[in-house]
Design a protein around this motif. Sequence first.
Motif, short mmCIF file in Angstrom:
data_model
loop_
_atom_site.label_atom_id
_atom_site.label_comp_id
_atom_site.label_asym_id
_atom_site.label_seq_id
_atom_site.Cartn_x
_atom_site.Cartn_y
_atom_site.Cartn_z
N LYS A 478 54.17 -10.58 -19.57
CA LYS A 478 55.54 -10.29 -19.98
C LYS A 478 55.79 -10.80 -21.40
O LYS A 478 55.36 -11.89 -21.76
N ILE A 479 56.49 -9.99 -22.17
CA ILE A 479 56.95 -10.43 -23.48
C ILE A 479 58.45 -10.66 -23.31
O ILE A 479 59.17 -9.72 -22.96
N ILE A 480 58.89 -11.89 -23.52
CA ILE A 480 60.31 -12.14 -23.27
C ILE A 480 61.00 -12.68 -24.52
O ILE A 480 60.36 -13.23 -25.40
N ARG A 481 62.33 -12.50 -24.53
CA ARG A 481 63.08 -12.93 -25.69
C ARG A 481 63.34 -14.43 -25.58
O ARG A 481 64.06 -14.88 -24.69
N LYS A 482 62.73 -15.20 -26.45
CA LYS A 482 63.00 -16.65 -26.50
C LYS A 482 62.43 -17.20 -27.80
O LYS A 482 61.58 -16.57 -28.42
N PRO A 483 62.91 -18.39 -28.22
CA PRO A 483 62.44 -18.94 -29.49
C PRO A 483 60.95 -19.25 -29.44
O PRO A 483 60.41 -19.59 -28.39
N ALA A 484 60.28 -19.17 -30.60
CA ALA A 484 58.85 -19.46 -30.68
C ALA A 484 58.64 -20.94 -31.00
O ALA A 484 59.52 -21.60 -31.49
N ASP A 485 57.47 -21.45 -30.68
CA ASP A 485 57.19 -22.84 -31.03
C ASP A 485 55.89 -22.96 -31.84
O ASP A 485 54.92 -22.26 -31.59
N GLY A 486 55.85 -23.86 -32.80
CA GLY A 486 54.76 -23.98 -33.76
C GLY A 486 53.60 -24.83 -33.29
O GLY A 486 53.62 -25.43 -32.23
N MET A 487 52.55 -24.90 -34.09
CA MET A 487 51.34 -25.64 -33.70
C MET A 487 50.66 -26.27 -34.91
O MET A 487 50.87 -25.89 -36.03
N ALA A 488 49.75 -27.23 -34.66
CA ALA A 488 48.97 -27.84 -35.73
C ALA A 488 47.82 -26.94 -36.15
O ALA A 488 47.51 -25.97 -35.47
N TYR A 489 47.14 -27.29 -37.26
CA TYR A 489 46.16 -26.37 -37.83
C TYR A 489 45.00 -26.00 -36.90
O TYR A 489 44.78 -24.83 -36.61
N ALA A 490 44.28 -27.01 -36.43
CA ALA A 490 43.12 -26.71 -35.59
C ALA A 490 43.53 -25.93 -34.36
O ALA A 490 42.87 -24.98 -33.94
N LEU A 491 44.68 -26.32 -33.82
CA LEU A 491 45.15 -25.61 -32.64
C LEU A 491 45.59 -24.20 -32.98
O LEU A 491 45.34 -23.26 -32.23
N SER A 492 46.25 -24.04 -34.14
CA SER A 492 46.62 -22.69 -34.55
C SER A 492 45.39 -21.82 -34.67
O SER A 492 45.37 -20.66 -34.28
N LEU A 493 44.36 -22.44 -35.25
CA LEU A 493 43.13 -21.68 -35.48
C LEU A 493 42.53 -21.19 -34.16
O LEU A 493 42.20 -20.01 -34.01
N ILE A 494 42.38 -22.12 -33.19
CA ILE A 494 41.76 -21.65 -31.94
C ILE A 494 42.73 -20.80 -31.14
O ILE A 494 42.31 -19.91 -30.41
N GLN A 495 44.00 -21.02 -31.34
CA GLN A 495 44.97 -20.15 -30.69
C GLN A 495 44.86 -18.73 -31.24
O GLN A 495 44.84 -17.75 -30.52
N LYS A 496 44.75 -18.67 -32.56
CA LYS A 496 44.65 -17.38 -33.24
C LYS A 496 43.46 -16.59 -32.71
O LYS A 496 43.53 -15.38 -32.56
N HIS A 497 42.37 -17.28 -32.40
CA HIS A 497 41.16 -16.58 -31.94
C HIS A 497 41.00 -16.64 -30.43
O HIS A 497 39.91 -16.41 -29.92
N ARG A 498 42.05 -16.98 -29.74
CA ARG A 498 42.00 -17.06 -28.28
C ARG A 498 40.87 -17.98 -27.82
O ARG A 498 40.07 -17.62 -26.98
N MET A 499 40.83 -19.15 -28.42
CA MET A 499 39.72 -20.06 -28.13
C MET A 499 40.21 -21.42 -27.66
O MET A 499 39.49 -22.40 -27.76
#
Lengths: 510, 518
Positions: A478-499
């Motif tokens: 589901k894609i739902i309407r709600k505010p987004a939350d940020g992340m730190a660099y290494a985590l953003s990186l592995i998040q970005k690549h589904r890792m």
Amino acid sequence: MKFLSILSPDGNVQRCTAEEPTFFGDLNLDQVVDAITASKQEYNLKPFFYTIPHDQETIHYRQQIMQDLEKAPAMTSIQSFAERMAVVRRYLSLIERLDFEYHRKGWFLEAARVYCDAVADLARNLSRTDLRSRGLRIFRKYLEDYLGSHEFDSLKREAQTLKAALSKVRYCVILKSGKFSVRRYEGEEDYTAEIEMVFEKFRQGAVKDYLVDLKETAGMNHIEAKILEFVTRLFPEPFAALDRFCSKHGEFVDEVIRTFDREVQFYVSYLEFIARIRRKGLPFCYPQVRASSPEVFVRDGFDLALAHASADSQRPVVVCNDFHLRAPERILVVSGPNQGGKTTFARMFGQLHYLAALGCPVPGREACLSLPDQIFTHFERQEDIHNLRSKLQDDLVRIHQSLTRATPHSLFILNEIFASTTLDDAVFLSRQIAHRIMALNALCVWVTFVDELSRLSEKTISMVSTVDPQNPAIRTFKIIRKPADGMAYALSLIQKHRMTYENIKERIQP
Amino acid sequence: MKVWLLYPDRDFDPNQPLPPHVDDLVQDLELNTLFKTMALGDRFVFDVVRRVVLLGLEDVECIRYRQNILRDCLKNAQVVRQIYELPIQALASKRRLWLGMFGKYPSSILSGARGMLKVYLELLKSLRKAADTHADQFESEGFRRFFGMIHEELNDEYLATVEHHLKVLEFNGGTLVSAELGRGNEGTNYVLRKPKEEDRNWLERILFKRSSAYSYTLHPRDDQGARALGRLRDRSLNQAANAVAQAAEHVENFFKVMRRELAFYIGCLNLAAALHRLHAPMTFPEPAPPAERRLSAQGLYDATLALTMQRKAVSNDMAADGKDLLIITGANQGGKTTFLRSVGLAQVMMQCGLFVPARSFSANLCRGLFSHFKREEDASMKSGKLEEEVVRMSTIVDALKPHAMVLFNESFAATNEHEGSEIARQVVRALLERSVKVLFVTHLHAFARGFFDKQTKNILFLRAERRPDGTRTFKLFQGAPLSTSYGPDLYQRIFGTPKVPDNEQETLRTRNGSRLHR
């Protein structure tokens, strides 16, 4: 009222383009249209799907006809008519390539027989059907008049008698080097069967088929023509009757019926396509379409290409999603875990608008959509990873071109653009582009890991993909309407690549 | 006729796609050295061993099946090499006589197939002779079945019947065909008929005069007409030609498969000879099912390194049964990578049925072997080295299944230790929970220490040895990760400065270890 065209009330069928719109690939509409038209190649339907009528009257005319054809009686009669008209066309085009008289005449007879059946059955079936649409009702009247004509009646009766006589002929050819003779068949035995038996033992395993497809090269050469000539001498009566039939009925296909046969396939192909998807329990609806709507929404919308891909498989049913934009909201920013749902959501948004503009029922339970003048898509492409600098430059040039051509009625679908640049560059560039789109007030869906875009102004809203940790086997969330939350660099990186830990566990099926 | 020398119940499929990531694996384990040694310059053998080795088995029984056949080959090397020549001859004569095709019309297919079967029949007879002579010297299930099949399928009586019918099929007396009028007045239902003439004597022929017949003789230069006549003949011969051509192809496929499957064992014989010359030990490994966790060895060495240097390589002993994760830490250039390669190589060799470079070796099979080694050449990429590593790992994840095995060599070190450790921790934890076996050579102390502090039984820690005097033995022993990677040693060796006091070592390590930042 005179019947003009089944695609347009004024008979003025929009000049259609044979060229696929540029955004088709990104929205997977190419897959959708390929699937819709796959079994209908000969009608050349793609131009109908590549061209949107820019007036609301045509959309309404088409929606009515779609609704009539959604009912089984009308649909099945059109389908069986179409199948037989296809056969007629195939036979008649064959004749143009044939050299010998009795060969041509033989195929002409076949074409006429099939045509008579096709038209008679269609007229009979439609006369028993309750039709509501303006387009189909005037066509039915036209057909009734045609069927009552003397010309049609004699064509039909003569064809039947003639075919019966020709089927009874049976003969033998003796082939030698440089000569042959023809006589009547006298009951000799089959020899192939014996040879097959002898070699059976050696014929095992996956071997190639050496049967040559000799039908393909068929037609008739002067030797076969000579044989046919000998056969006409051995059996003269039926061929004289064939001569009389051909001289009497020249061009037998009616022009209006011919055009209708092609154009109505626009509806048939689309409805056949969505029928399989409906069987999985997914809803379609006729949307309200307005030039510029203060609100834009769908309830239980879904990606038609994805639904098609999973329609025949055991994959779980596609998950439906809602969205609702109320003025001044114009930009949907979609962020969150990369699980496949975000891109799908973006495609759905684009598909809904395009299909609605064609006059088709759209994938969703209820929808109100605006009629876009242009659609621009920018999707990240992974294969360019080796030359990142020039790729980034190309991307920016292309986005700049789109922004130059766009109007407030245009639609933008942006998906993970800048994903292969550095994170810093991605944030900077995304912010710049977002401000330009807001200034234009165009409608936009933007899938991005730069979630701060969702907080830029009152025009942007944030939608987030969600993961159900209890059931990672479901790949569409589901894609739902709600505010987004940020992340730190290494985590953003592995998040970005589904890792991330969760991603990997989800990606490796136990 | 089935060859079945690589699987007990099927042929090897040469078109089976190679597993994803084999290119990385070939590079990281230097497998081309292995393939080249096995091929001895023969392109065909190279291709076959490459495919067979890379398409490892995941089934213990099947591996034993190949091991036994290979034992037979090692014992009867001359006979095996002699039989291997037969399919090579068959395929060579086909290339010489038919340029690899029959033609596209049934009559030419029929005559081509007829001729080819004649040649093949002779080679099949030779094969049967060899089988009858040597079958007793072979003990493996695979070879016994193979020779038994030859003996049974190719008996004299059947070979004679086939030869007779190949002659009949020359059709010297013309071809009789029946037909009807189909749609478009085209002739249809062409059926080859057996002429009745043979049954009639001259008196009958006079008394029962045929109904009227029309005859036509082609002009001598009417080539088109002759071809058309040929096509009619073709229609009637289509199915008969198909029957004979399929028979010929089946026999040819038999030779092709036989050549392909024997080529693997020829490669094994070549490898055995090469290692034998180095006096390097070889042993048949003991495979365990994928769901078990076994890894124990004595005298395990990196065979490609030995083959490259042309001498025996340093060997290690190991006892890692029951372990899901091996974390290897310790001195730079202390033999960690070589050790990782030797385990990977033995795993690959075991899973294709080969012997392995060790005195003894036992391991569980893995469902896919993957390597993730740090890459120097990507340092210039703008997306960043760390991101490249994550992307590369991501493509591996796409292909992972439970009980796969992943070899990491200094992965995720292209950032500071804290972030690198976090990524490694998340990746490895997820892999373990999805039953993937992991060997990880690393300097990421926080990562290694994190697993060590949990004191879990299923993890083994190995360390590259460094003697108190700083020299290395290139041997690994069991040991906890230390908070230094011996970078200072390297530094000392390269810069020649005196050894730094212990309390300054941490500073130096950080400077040396903080490679590329974003």
